[in-house]
Design a protein around this motif. Sequence first.
Motif: not given
Length: 390
Positions: A133-140, A116-120
């Motif tokens: 594989e990395v799946v991205y679930n960005p924060l709002i 959940q980017p932006p993240v460490y």
Amino acid sequence: MYNFDKIIDRSTSNAYKYVNQTKVFGKDHLIPLWVADMDFETPPFIVEALLRRMEHPVFGYTCIPEELWPTVVNWLERRHGWKTQEKWMSFIPGIVKGIGMAINVLVGNDEKVIIQPPVYHPFRLTPLGNGREVVYNPLIREEDGTYRMDFEQLASVCDEKCRMLILCNPHNPGGVLWDRATLERLADFCYSHHIIVISDEIHSDMALWGKQHIPFASVSEKAAQCSITFGAPSKTFNIAGIVSSFAVVPNDELRSKFYGWMEVNELNMPDIFAPIATIAAFKYGEEWREEMLRYIEGNVEFVEHYCRQYLPAIHPQRPEASFLIWMDCKDLHLQQGELVNLFVDKAGLALNRGDMFGKEGNGFMRMNVGVPRSVLEQAMNQLKAAVDQL
């Protein structure tokens, strides 16, 4: 009682923030506000406990002290209201290492990891480096600078190959203490989709301004049964160089698989000093912790006031936990490379660039304020001088 204004020279101690400064920033003699440890003295009760053990002249093979896990169980219940069991616990040789091990044991080569980017940044680099594989679930990001999870987007990107979600709780770099409703909703989703949640809670003991951290696994039975929690006293008590991380796994099947693999590879055995430091921190550290947190709050407020008065184009997001401030610099109207140049080359400061936490971090810098106030004041004065020249 404790002196957090004291200047400690770490430049001769092989401190990462000094040794690698030239490698990372291309120059030395910067004020180091990047690596996530503090420049305060390690608490004396920890140092004294280590010294007592060092008085014994033999450092041979050593068992884990019987009081380690009861001490951790007691701390988690006292601090966070989370009732755990000793059998749920194991030493791990570092939280990023723990993430890597969990991926290799629990995520198939053709399966995916959600972040959940932006993240460490190791949340992205560790799965990728292990061929997943990395799946991205960005924060709002809300108008006030805070973040919330995007459950609609999570549902849209999640498929049957998604096997793990790495949760940052509290969040780094955003400083968010996730609320119970959010954690419950995440638990419901992950449990129903057979997704293992790795909850990195290394900053959990550093909630600020009287706020309360909520352990992910504590919010529901579903959360407990689909999760692995990683914790450590290292951030709170400034002992990152003593690898003292631990895992908590309530689910029997998940625990047997993960801990069994660690045991046969002898990755669950700490060195002689880690349990001693952990026991001392959790048994005697409450007063020191409270004083340290009040000092960090003062440092955060100092940065906020300074920016309002002298640097109105920079907006520090107040963290709800830890000593890291997420600095919104978008109103400076600089590209990320130009922003880094401003902080490093013009201001002489070493901060983490925002885009290392994902493209969602463009226009941000992460500042570590776990330093004496005089150092922070000098850093802000240097930043003001650099911004004034734009």
